[in-house]
Design an enzyme around this catalytic site. Structure first.
Site, PDB file in Angstrom:
ATOM      1  N   ASP A  13      -7.708 -30.843  -8.568  1.00 20.84           N
ATOM      2  CA  ASP A  13      -6.874 -30.105  -9.412  1.00 20.84           C
ATOM      3  C   ASP A  13      -5.204 -30.607  -9.123  1.00 20.84           C
ATOM      4  OD1 ASP A  13      -8.947 -28.601 -10.349  1.00 20.84           O
ATOM      5  OD2 ASP A  13      -8.593 -27.116  -8.978  1.00 20.84           O
ATOM      6  N   LYS A  16      -4.832 -35.057 -11.964  1.00 22.28           N
ATOM      7  CA  LYS A  16      -5.360 -36.362 -12.247  1.00 22.28           C
ATOM      8  C   LYS A  16      -5.514 -36.641 -13.644  1.00 22.28           C
ATOM      9  CE  LYS A  16      -8.988 -35.155  -9.888  1.00 22.28           C
ATOM     10  NZ  LYS A  16      -8.624 -33.704  -9.590  1.00 22.28           N
ATOM     11  N   GLY A  40     -12.237 -30.149 -14.103  1.00 17.29           N
ATOM     12  CA  GLY A  40     -11.814 -29.559 -15.102  1.00 17.29           C
ATOM     13  C   GLY A  40     -10.407 -30.497 -15.500  1.00 17.29           C
ATOM     14  N   HIS A  41     -10.382 -31.280 -16.230  1.00 17.37           N
ATOM     15  CA  HIS A  41      -9.009 -32.218 -16.040  1.00 17.37           C
ATOM     16  C   HIS A  41      -8.100 -31.930 -17.560  1.00 17.37           C
ATOM     17  CE1 HIS A  41     -10.954 -35.497 -13.378  1.00 17.37           C
ATOM     18  NE2 HIS A  41     -10.950 -34.329 -12.682  1.00 17.37           N
ATOM     19  N   GLN A 230     -12.528 -34.215  -8.600  1.00 15.56           N
ATOM     20  CA  GLN A 230     -12.311 -33.383  -7.121  1.00 15.56           C
ATOM     21  C   GLN A 230     -11.018 -34.210  -6.366  1.00 15.56           C
ATOM     22  OE1 GLN A 230     -16.116 -34.101  -7.745  1.00 15.56           O
ATOM     23  NE2 GLN A 230     -15.398 -32.427  -9.701  1.00 15.56           N
TER      24      GLN A 230
HETATM   25  P1  GDP Z   1      -6.967 -32.201 -12.588  1.00 18.80           P
HETATM   26  O1  GDP Z   1      -8.227 -31.732 -12.058  1.00 18.80           O
HETATM   27  O2  GDP Z   1      -6.692 -33.145 -11.317  1.00 18.80           O
HETATM   28  O3  GDP Z   1      -6.978 -32.987 -13.582  1.00 18.80           O
HETATM   29  O4  GDP Z   1      -5.950 -30.940 -12.580  1.00 18.80           O
HETATM   30  P2  GDP Z   1      -6.223 -29.640 -13.512  1.00 18.80           P
HETATM   31  O5  GDP Z   1      -6.169 -30.051 -14.875  1.00 18.80           O
HETATM   32  O6  GDP Z   1      -7.619 -29.105 -12.919  1.00 18.80           O
HETATM   33  O7  GDP Z   1      -4.970 -28.979 -12.846  1.00 18.80           O
HETATM   34  C1  GDP Z   1      -3.849 -29.380 -12.903  1.00 18.80           C
HETATM   35  C2  GDP Z   1      -2.980 -28.046 -13.959  1.00 18.80           C
HETATM   36  O8  GDP Z   1      -1.462 -28.389 -13.678  1.00 18.80           O
HETATM   37  C3  GDP Z   1      -3.262 -28.125 -15.389  1.00 18.80           C
HETATM   38  O9  GDP Z   1      -3.121 -27.023 -15.859  1.00 18.80           O
HETATM   39  C4  GDP Z   1      -1.909 -29.311 -15.744  1.00 18.80           C
HETATM   40  O10 GDP Z   1      -1.847 -28.878 -17.057  1.00 18.80           O
HETATM   41  C5  GDP Z   1      -0.997 -28.689 -15.006  1.00 18.80           C
HETATM   42  N1  GDP Z   1       0.005 -29.665 -14.547  1.00 18.80           N
HETATM   43  C6  GDP Z   1       0.004 -31.153 -14.529  1.00 18.80           C
HETATM   44  N2  GDP Z   1       1.304 -31.511 -13.924  1.00 18.80           N
HETATM   45  C7  GDP Z   1       2.007 -30.779 -14.008  1.00 18.80           C
HETATM   46  C8  GDP Z   1       3.213 -30.709 -13.667  1.00 18.80           C
HETATM   47  O11 GDP Z   1       3.953 -31.599 -13.169  1.00 18.80           O
HETATM   48  N3  GDP Z   1       3.887 -29.574 -13.545  1.00 18.80           N
HETATM   49  C9  GDP Z   1       3.279 -28.118 -13.874  1.00 18.80           C
HETATM   50  N4  GDP Z   1       3.878 -27.113 -13.944  1.00 18.80           N
HETATM   51  N5  GDP Z   1       1.926 -28.318 -14.251  1.00 18.80           N
HETATM   52  C10 GDP Z   1       1.278 -29.379 -14.237  1.00 18.80           C
HETATM   53  P1  IMO Z   2     -11.194 -31.630 -10.333  1.00 18.44           P
HETATM   54  O1  IMO Z   2     -11.711 -32.738 -10.972  1.00 18.44           O
HETATM   55  C1  IMO Z   2     -11.118 -28.164  -7.564  1.00 18.44           C
HETATM   56  C2  IMO Z   2     -14.660 -27.242  -5.523  1.00 18.44           C
HETATM   57  C3  IMO Z   2     -15.193 -25.983  -5.871  1.00 18.44           C
HETATM   58  C4  IMO Z   2     -16.168 -25.538  -4.503  1.00 18.44           C
HETATM   59  C5  IMO Z   2     -16.703 -27.027  -4.196  1.00 18.44           C
HETATM   60  C6  IMO Z   2     -18.083 -27.409  -4.511  1.00 18.44           C
HETATM   61  O2  IMO Z   2     -10.895 -30.578 -11.599  1.00 18.44           O
HETATM   62  O3  IMO Z   2     -10.157 -31.754  -9.356  1.00 18.44           O
HETATM   63  P2  IMO Z   2     -19.321 -27.835  -6.516  1.00 18.44           P
HETATM   64  O4  IMO Z   2     -19.266 -27.081  -7.717  1.00 18.44           O
HETATM   65  O5  IMO Z   2     -19.082 -29.315  -6.630  1.00 18.44           O
HETATM   66  O6  IMO Z   2     -20.575 -27.670  -5.961  1.00 18.44           O
HETATM   67  O7  IMO Z   2     -18.255 -26.985  -5.756  1.00 18.44           O
HETATM   68  O8  IMO Z   2     -15.520 -27.920  -4.700  1.00 18.44           O
HETATM   69  N1  IMO Z   2     -14.586 -28.291  -6.577  1.00 18.44           N
HETATM   70  C7  IMO Z   2     -13.435 -28.360  -7.261  1.00 18.44           C
HETATM   71  N2  IMO Z   2     -12.009 -27.671  -6.955  1.00 18.44           N
HETATM   72  N3  IMO Z   2     -11.289 -29.154  -8.694  1.00 18.44           N
HETATM   73  C8  IMO Z   2     -12.320 -29.762  -9.085  1.00 18.44           C
HETATM   74  O9  IMO Z   2     -12.576 -30.755  -9.675  1.00 18.44           O
HETATM   75  C9  IMO Z   2     -13.506 -29.238  -8.161  1.00 18.44           C
HETATM   76  N4  IMO Z   2     -14.701 -29.441  -8.228  1.00 18.44           N
HETATM   77  C10 IMO Z   2     -15.410 -28.770  -7.236  1.00 18.44           C
HETATM   78  O10 IMO Z   2     -14.326 -24.906  -6.307  1.00 18.44           O
HETATM   79  O11 IMO Z   2     -15.040 -25.018  -3.795  1.00 18.44           O
HETATM   80 MG    MG Z   3      -9.148 -29.840 -12.199  1.00 16.96          MG
END
Ligand code: GDP
Ligand code: IMO
Ligand code: MG
Length: 429
Positions: A13, A16, A40-41, A230
């Site tokens: 998270d 990416k 979840g991207h 991840q």
């Molecule tokens: P990923 O899994 O690495 O793609 O990241 P996620 O989408 O799960 O989580 C990142 C969260 O931060 C999302 O809700 C994005 O919309 C938000 N986000 C990304 N860059 C920024 C930033 O620079 N500032 C803020 N406030 N939110 C951001």
């Molecule tokens: P992105 O790509 C954050 C965490 C889960 C749990 C552990 C194992 O959005 O960054 P799993 O479902 O793989 O058996 O879970 O890994 N986890 C993540 N945490 N971002 C993710 O993906 C994750 N994918 C798995 O919360 O702790």
């Molecule tokens: Mg994510």
């Protein structure tokens, strides 16, 4: 041409998805190489927000091809939910989406087994997203799995049923009552039916030998960007085991997950937050269980993109970041969510660990060791809004100092700074 890589350096998270979307106009092909719908991207632009789980984050640029590589595991039901969601917004994701024949399928009974095994773990549960990731990769490496390329085989249903029966026997063995389990509010049987509908739709997608496709594209001078899911601290070998996911999230995973030679890897970008978060169980030494942690969660909207769970928040962990940079061979750093720290008078950073009176060299093997203590250095916060910043050269002095401090500590440049979730809120050097 070479394959550039974007991956996460923390517990996932990091942002990416946003960065892959920002980079996509510079690439012909975006390819996911591991993980599955546990990811979840999030991508935001034009006032709209999308969350992708299986589809690569380049999908919003119709001229770019998006490949789901062999190292990814696919739940067809979830994949088509994503596709239908994009179609509802007027897009045609099938047109620029390619799926590897070698990618493994997540069966409904993998999800069931995930739930059953987590339940038996009790207090030591992983905190899995319950998408069937662990059981599916277990079958892959146990050589029992079903792949996308099998869906048209005449014995597909027989193999499906045989594997399902094995899973159900295991579920019964651990005493898990599967009649109570719901998947997207559906009973197991109803979910299974929808899963098979999705398998039929999968046959209509562009299914390819993605390793051959990608190597040929590189030979022809096409540019490829690999998108990690991840983060490094969730890597099955190098993360905080056993509180990890079941794939290699590090740059080495790109080669096996796409069928690319290590000689073909180009620039490796590492994405990290200006602080740390973690969702699910497992050690998190710099975690803040206080007002500062709550402030980060609220201002960073730190709730899981896949499960909606509140993310645990804490200060930046430099030993962990250095470890991640080393293992991935990072060339360039991308720091996200600097804006979340706008209202912090002081910012702390863990610079090293101590165990009792002893300094720990590097990143500790056992993060759960009760004697382990993160040692912090305090930095001044910038205490202002970053809305007016347009380049990395024009940021408040205290933020520039924070950036420099991290660069010096890690030994790599921060070339991009993200100051908001939207595509446009991205400062480049
Ligand atoms: P990923 O899994 O690495 O793609 O990241 P996620 O989408 O799960 O989580 C990142 C969260 O931060 C999302 O809700 C994005 O919309 C938000 N986000 C990304 N860059 C920024 C930033 O620079 N500032 C803020 N406030 N939110 C951001
Ligand atoms: P992105 O790509 C954050 C965490 C889960 C749990 C552990 C194992 O959005 O960054 P799993 O479902 O793989 O058996 O879970 O890994 N986890 C993540 N945490 N971002 C993710 O993906 C994750 N994918 C798995 O919360 O702790
Ligand atoms: Mg994510």
């Amino acid at each position: 041409m070479k394959v550039d890589v974007i991956l996460g350096l923390q517990w996932g998270d990091e942002g990416k998805g946003k960065i892959v979307d920002v980079f996509t106009p510079h690439y012909d092909i975006i390819a996911r190489f591991q993980g599955g719908p546990n990811a979840g991207h999030t991508i935001e632009f034009g006032g709209k927000k999308f969350v992708l789980h299986t589809i690569p984050s380049g999908i919003f640029h119709p001229q770019t091809l998006n490949v789901i590589g062999n190292g990814v595991i696919i739940d067809p039901f979830i994949l088509f939910k994503e596709i239908d969601n994009l179609r509802a917004s007027g897009m045609h994701p099938e047109a620029n989406l390619l799926v590897s024949r070698r990618a493994h399928l997540i069966l409904p009974s993998h999800r069931l087994l995930d739930a059953a095994l987590e339940t038996t773990k009790g207090a030591s549960k992983i905190g899995s997203t319950l998408k069937g990731i662990g059981p599916c990769y277990t079958d892959k490496y146990g050589r029992n799995g079903l792949r996308v390329g099998n869906i048209s085989d005449t014995d597909f249903n027989d193999r499906y049923n045989a594997l399902k029966e094995e899973h159900l026997a295991l579920v019964a063995h651990v005493g898990f009552d599967h009649s109570l389990q719901r998947f997207d509010a559906l009973s197991f049987e109803a979910y299974e039916e929808k899963w098979f509908d999705a398998v039929n739709r999968l046959k209509e997608l562009n299914i390819i030998d993605s390793e051959t496709f990608l190597n040929k594209a590189l030979d022809e001078g096409k540019s490829v960007l690999a998108e990690g899911a991840q983060g490094t601290l969730l890597d099955v070998d190098f993360g905080s085991y056993p509180y990890v996911t079941s794939s290699n999230t590090i740059s080495a995973g790109v080669c096996a997950g796409l069928g690319i030679s290590p000689r073909r890897i180009g620039t490796i970008y590492g994405v990290f937050k200006a602080y740390c978060t973690r969702v699910g169980s497992g050690p998190f030494p710099t975690e803040l269980n206080d007002e500062d942690g709550t402030k980060m969660r609220v201002s960073g909207n730190e709730f899981g993109s896949t499960t909606g769970r509140p993310r645990r928040c804490g200060w930046l962990d430099l030993p962990a970041l250095r470890y991640a940079v080393m293992m991935n061979g990072i060339d360039s750093l991308i720091m996200m969510k600097a804006d979340v720290l706008n209202n912090f008078q002081d910012i702390k950073v863990c610079t090293y660990y101590k165990s009792g009176d002893m300094t720990v060299d590097g990143f500790p093997f056992d993060l759960s060791d009760p004697g382990l203590q993160p040692v912090y250095e305090k930095r001044s916060g910038w205490n202002c809004d970053l809305g007016n910043c347009t380049t990395l050269e024009h940021i408040p002095a205290a933020l520039a100092d924070y950036v420099k401090f991290i660069e010096n500590s890690v030994g790599k440049p921060i070339d991009i700074l993200s100051i908001g979730p939207d595509r446009t809120q991205t400062l480049k050097r």
